[in-house]
Every structure is written in structure tokens, then in C-alpha cells.
Design a protein around this motif. Structure first.
Motif, mmCIF file in Angstrom:
data_model
loop_
_atom_site.group_PDB
_atom_site.id
_atom_site.type_symbol
_atom_site.label_atom_id
_atom_site.label_comp_id
_atom_site.label_asym_id
_atom_site.label_seq_id
_atom_site.Cartn_x
_atom_site.Cartn_y
_atom_site.Cartn_z
ATOM 1 N N SER A 77 -12.225 14.672 7.288
ATOM 2 C CA SER A 77 -12.945 14.500 6.012
ATOM 3 C C SER A 77 -12.312 13.389 5.175
ATOM 4 O O SER A 77 -12.110 13.527 3.976
ATOM 5 C CB SER A 77 -12.954 15.818 5.219
ATOM 6 N N LEU A 78 -12.046 12.246 5.816
ATOM 7 C CA LEU A 78 -11.365 11.149 5.139
ATOM 8 C C LEU A 78 -12.280 9.984 4.783
ATOM 9 O O LEU A 78 -11.796 8.915 4.382
ATOM 10 C CB LEU A 78 -10.202 10.644 6.005
ATOM 11 N N SER A 79 -13.581 10.147 4.923
ATOM 12 C CA SER A 79 -14.489 9.053 4.553
ATOM 13 C C SER A 79 -15.511 9.546 3.534
ATOM 14 O O SER A 79 -15.888 10.721 3.517
ATOM 15 C CB SER A 79 -15.211 8.500 5.784
ATOM 16 N N ILE A 80 -15.934 8.619 2.686
ATOM 17 C CA ILE A 80 -16.967 8.899 1.688
ATOM 18 C C ILE A 80 -18.277 8.305 2.199
ATOM 19 O O ILE A 80 -18.371 7.099 2.404
ATOM 20 C CB ILE A 80 -16.610 8.284 0.326
ATOM 21 N N PRO A 81 -19.300 9.141 2.427
ATOM 22 C CA PRO A 81 -20.538 8.632 3.023
ATOM 23 C C PRO A 81 -21.546 8.130 1.990
ATOM 24 O O PRO A 81 -21.594 8.587 0.858
ATOM 25 C CB PRO A 81 -21.085 9.860 3.746
ATOM 26 N N GLU A 82 -22.332 7.149 2.416
ATOM 27 C CA GLU A 82 -23.485 6.680 1.668
ATOM 28 C C GLU A 82 -24.618 6.502 2.670
ATOM 29 O O GLU A 82 -24.400 5.988 3.773
ATOM 30 C CB GLU A 82 -23.214 5.344 0.971
ATOM 31 N N ALA A 87 -29.545 7.802 10.072
ATOM 32 C CA ALA A 87 -29.536 6.360 10.316
ATOM 33 C C ALA A 87 -28.954 6.071 11.701
ATOM 34 O O ALA A 87 -27.994 6.708 12.136
ATOM 35 C CB ALA A 87 -28.713 5.650 9.250
ATOM 36 N N LYS A 88 -29.535 5.104 12.392
ATOM 37 C CA LYS A 88 -29.088 4.775 13.744
ATOM 38 C C LYS A 88 -27.823 3.932 13.759
ATOM 39 O O LYS A 88 -27.169 3.814 14.799
ATOM 40 C CB LYS A 88 -30.212 4.056 14.490
ATOM 41 N N SER A 89 -27.488 3.333 12.649
ATOM 42 C CA SER A 89 -26.282 2.502 12.573
ATOM 43 C C SER A 89 -25.314 3.050 11.526
ATOM 44 O O SER A 89 -25.739 3.552 10.475
ATOM 45 C CB SER A 89 -26.643 1.055 12.227
ATOM 46 N N THR A 90 -24.025 2.937 11.838
ATOM 47 C CA THR A 90 -22.978 3.359 10.907
ATOM 48 C C THR A 90 -22.034 2.202 10.642
ATOM 49 O O THR A 90 -21.511 1.582 11.584
ATOM 50 C CB THR A 90 -22.181 4.551 11.474
ATOM 51 N N LEU A 91 -21.832 1.915 9.371
ATOM 52 C CA LEU A 91 -20.911 0.857 8.957
ATOM 53 C C LEU A 91 -19.674 1.499 8.353
ATOM 54 O O LEU A 91 -19.754 2.155 7.314
ATOM 55 C CB LEU A 91 -21.582 -0.057 7.930
ATOM 56 N N ALA A 92 -18.531 1.337 9.003
ATOM 57 C CA ALA A 92 -17.269 1.877 8.496
ATOM 58 C C ALA A 92 -16.499 0.753 7.805
ATOM 59 O O ALA A 92 -16.292 -0.312 8.390
ATOM 60 C CB ALA A 92 -16.443 2.460 9.635
ATOM 61 N N ILE A 93 -16.104 0.998 6.555
ATOM 62 C CA ILE A 93 -15.412 -0.016 5.760
ATOM 63 C C ILE A 93 -14.091 0.557 5.254
ATOM 64 O O ILE A 93 -14.069 1.602 4.599
ATOM 65 C CB ILE A 93 -16.262 -0.456 4.553
ATOM 66 N N TRP A 94 -12.991 -0.135 5.552
ATOM 67 C CA TRP A 94 -11.680 0.239 5.009
ATOM 68 C C TRP A 94 -11.368 -0.724 3.877
ATOM 69 O O TRP A 94 -11.313 -1.949 4.085
ATOM 70 C CB TRP A 94 -10.611 0.162 6.096
ATOM 71 N N GLU A 95 -11.153 -0.187 2.686
ATOM 72 C CA GLU A 95 -10.974 -1.014 1.493
ATOM 73 C C GLU A 95 -9.826 -0.515 0.617
ATOM 74 O O GLU A 95 -9.435 0.645 0.692
ATOM 75 C CB GLU A 95 -12.254 -1.019 0.641
ATOM 76 N N ASP A 96 -9.348 -1.411 -0.223
ATOM 77 C CA ASP A 96 -8.333 -1.115 -1.237
ATOM 78 C C ASP A 96 -8.864 -1.686 -2.550
ATOM 79 O O ASP A 96 -9.211 -2.864 -2.615
ATOM 80 C CB ASP A 96 -7.013 -1.778 -0.852
ATOM 81 N N PHE A 97 -8.943 -0.876 -3.584
ATOM 82 C CA PHE A 97 -9.549 -1.327 -4.837
ATOM 83 C C PHE A 97 -8.783 -2.459 -5.514
ATOM 84 O O PHE A 97 -9.319 -3.118 -6.402
ATOM 85 C CB PHE A 97 -9.716 -0.154 -5.806
ATOM 86 N N HIS A 127 -13.616 4.171 3.638
ATOM 87 C CA HIS A 127 -12.260 4.695 3.830
ATOM 88 C C HIS A 127 -11.350 3.983 2.833
ATOM 89 O O HIS A 127 -11.353 2.746 2.763
ATOM 90 C CB HIS A 127 -11.775 4.428 5.249
ATOM 91 N N LEU A 128 -10.565 4.728 2.085
ATOM 92 C CA LEU A 128 -9.763 4.149 1.003
ATOM 93 C C LEU A 128 -8.304 3.990 1.419
ATOM 94 O O LEU A 128 -7.689 4.917 1.952
ATOM 95 C CB LEU A 128 -9.874 5.029 -0.237
ATOM 96 N N ALA A 129 -7.757 2.808 1.157
ATOM 97 C CA ALA A 129 -6.369 2.500 1.492
ATOM 98 C C ALA A 129 -5.607 2.076 0.240
ATOM 99 O O ALA A 129 -6.208 1.762 -0.792
ATOM 100 C CB ALA A 129 -6.318 1.390 2.547
#
Length: 257
Positions: A77-82, A87-97, A127-129
Motif C-alpha cells: 500500500s505504498l502508492s497513491i492511485p489516480e 484502465a489498460k495502462s498503468t503509469l508509475a511515477i516516483w517523485e520528490d516534492f 510513489h513518494l520519495a
């Protein structure tokens, strides 16, 4: 597309590439400093402790057990979904504010990502870093990520996430390390500036969850932020085949056929 627009997008991609290279250089310097500190530590354990504390941004702000934000998904449970699960495609983004390259990525791709998610063609996993805290010192990455998780509890992660990036301070300015600043920015999201949100931010309710998310990022062997993967494939950072909003849209639409 006009020549002016093409030049603008080319310049934006070049700025992103430069920021990523700067981030990699800072990480190499940080690792070198840690190694050097270990050698010095043979002569003085106290010196080791001081250097490690400086490079980790000071005392941790963990506040007890991991509290998962409402609706968080994915492994542990480490990702925030939008977007929609269908949806057939998933975009995973690792970011730091606090990451400048992340802000530039958001500026360039935000509209396309939200558009595809709203159409039900794309599910996004944020995913937040907190690597800038480690590299530069301070608490802004951690506290901003905690505040974003608090916004997720209120069902307003996406608009608050966007507000944070639109108001990102200079990388060396730890403005996000002040909870008062994060609460002030919540005023730009209708209905978010509540007593419950303020308490969540001030209490650091999701600090331990953020730290767990960052630990997963570090163990994942990623080169830096932003890291962007579409359906498991890294699609960002290849200068020989640079990503554009149009390419992202086409890849998602082709997968949706």
C-alpha cells in the motif's frame, strides 16, 4: 506544431535532463562522503555519527506505526492511485516534492496525464520519495509527502499534489519543511483547509508511511526522480528517444485499442 512550440518543448526536455544529471552528481557526492566518513570513523566514532546525521537530514520524524493513507494501493500500500482500475495502462511515477526535475516533469506532462486518467485510459500510481532531504538536508520532502498523504485521506491528493509542484521552492530552500507553509497551500484546494487536515499535517500522521515508501524507492535501485514507467517499462530519461506528451498519449491510446 509551430517552430516556437517545438523549441520550447525541446528546451524543457533539456532542462529535465540537466536536473537529473545534477541529482545523480549530488547522490554520488553523498555516497562518497559516507564512505569517507566510515574511514574517518576508525579514528573517531563521534565524527561518524555527526556526518551521518548531517547527511540524513537530522533526527527522524517517525511517529509510531505506519499509518497508510486512505485508498493507498500497490505492494505494501505504498502508492497513491489516480484513475480507474479498469484502465489498460498503468503509469508509475516516483517523485520528490522538492525535486526540480519532478516539478518540470509535472509542468510538461500534468495535463496529458490527468486527461488520460479522466478518460479511463490510464491509471496513475504516485510513489513518494525523500531523497532531496537526504542530499540537501532539511525535512521538506518528508513533510510535503506527509501533507499529500493527508490530502489523500480527504480525497484531494491530486489537486494538492499539483499545488505543491506549482509552488515548489528552490531546491536549497526548505520551505516545505514548515507545516505552516503546507497548510497555507491547502487553502488553494477547495475544502482541504480543515482542522482534520491541519492536525494530520502537524502530527506527522503518515511520516512512517512516507519513510517506508522512500525505503522501497532506495531498494528499487532507481537512478533518481522522477522515474516514470508505463506498464512496467521505463519511458523517461532516454535522450536518444525523448518522451513527449504526444508520445505518451499515443502509447496509452495504442494500448487501449
Amino acid at each position: 506544431m509551430s517552430e516556437k512550440n517545438r523549441e520550447g518543448k525541446r528546451a524543457a526536455r533539456e532542462r529535465l535532463a540537466i536536473e537529473r544529471e545534477k541529482q545523480k552528481a549530488r547522490e554520488r557526492r553523498r555516497r562518497a562522503l559516507i564512505v569517507a566518513s566510515a574511514v574517518v570513523g576508525v579514528l573517531g566514532l563521534a565524527a561518524i555519527a555527526g556526518v551521518i546525521a548531517a547527511n540524513s537530514g537530522g533526527k527522524k520524524e517517525s511517529s509510531g506505526p505506519v499509518v497508510v493513507p486512505k485508498g493507498a494501493s500497490g505492494q505494501d500500500s505504498l502508492s497513491i492511485p489516480e484513475g480507474k482500475d479498469s484502465a489498460k495502462s498503468t503509469l508509475a511515477i516516483w517523485e520528490d516534492f522538492r525535486c526540480p526535475a519532478c516539478a518540470q516533469f509535472e509542468e510538461m506532462y500534468r495535463k496529458t496525464i490527468h486527461e488520460l486518467a479522466d478518460k479511463g485510459q490510464l491509471k496513475v500510481e504516485y510513489h513518494l520519495a525523500t531523497i532531496i532531504d537526504k542530499n540537501m538536508g532539511g525535512k521538506g520532502s518528508l513533510r510535503a509527502a506527509n501533507a499529500a498523504a493527508c490530502a489523500q485521506d480527504a480525497g484531494m491528493f491530486t489537486p494538492y499534489h499539483d499545488v505543491l509542484y506549482k509552488n515548489q521552492p528552490e531546491e536549497t530552500d526548505d520551505a516545505f519543511g514548515k507545516n505552516s507553509k503546507l497548510i497555507e497551500l491547502a487553502g488553494q484546494v477547495d475544502g482541504l483547509d480543515t482542522d482534520g487536515f491541519k492536525k494530520c499535517v502537524d502530527d506527522g500522521k503518515h511520516n512512517s508511511w512516507v519513510e517506508k515508501s522512500n525505503a522501497a524507492f532506495e531498494k528499487g535501485g532507481f537512478k533518481g526522480t522522477p522515474t516514470v514507467r508505463l506498464n512496467g517499462k521505463d519511458i523517461f530519461g532516454d535522450q536518444n528517444n525523448p518522451l513527449t506528451p504526444e508520445k505518451l498519449k499515443k502509447m496509452v491510446e495504442d494500448a487501449d485499442k
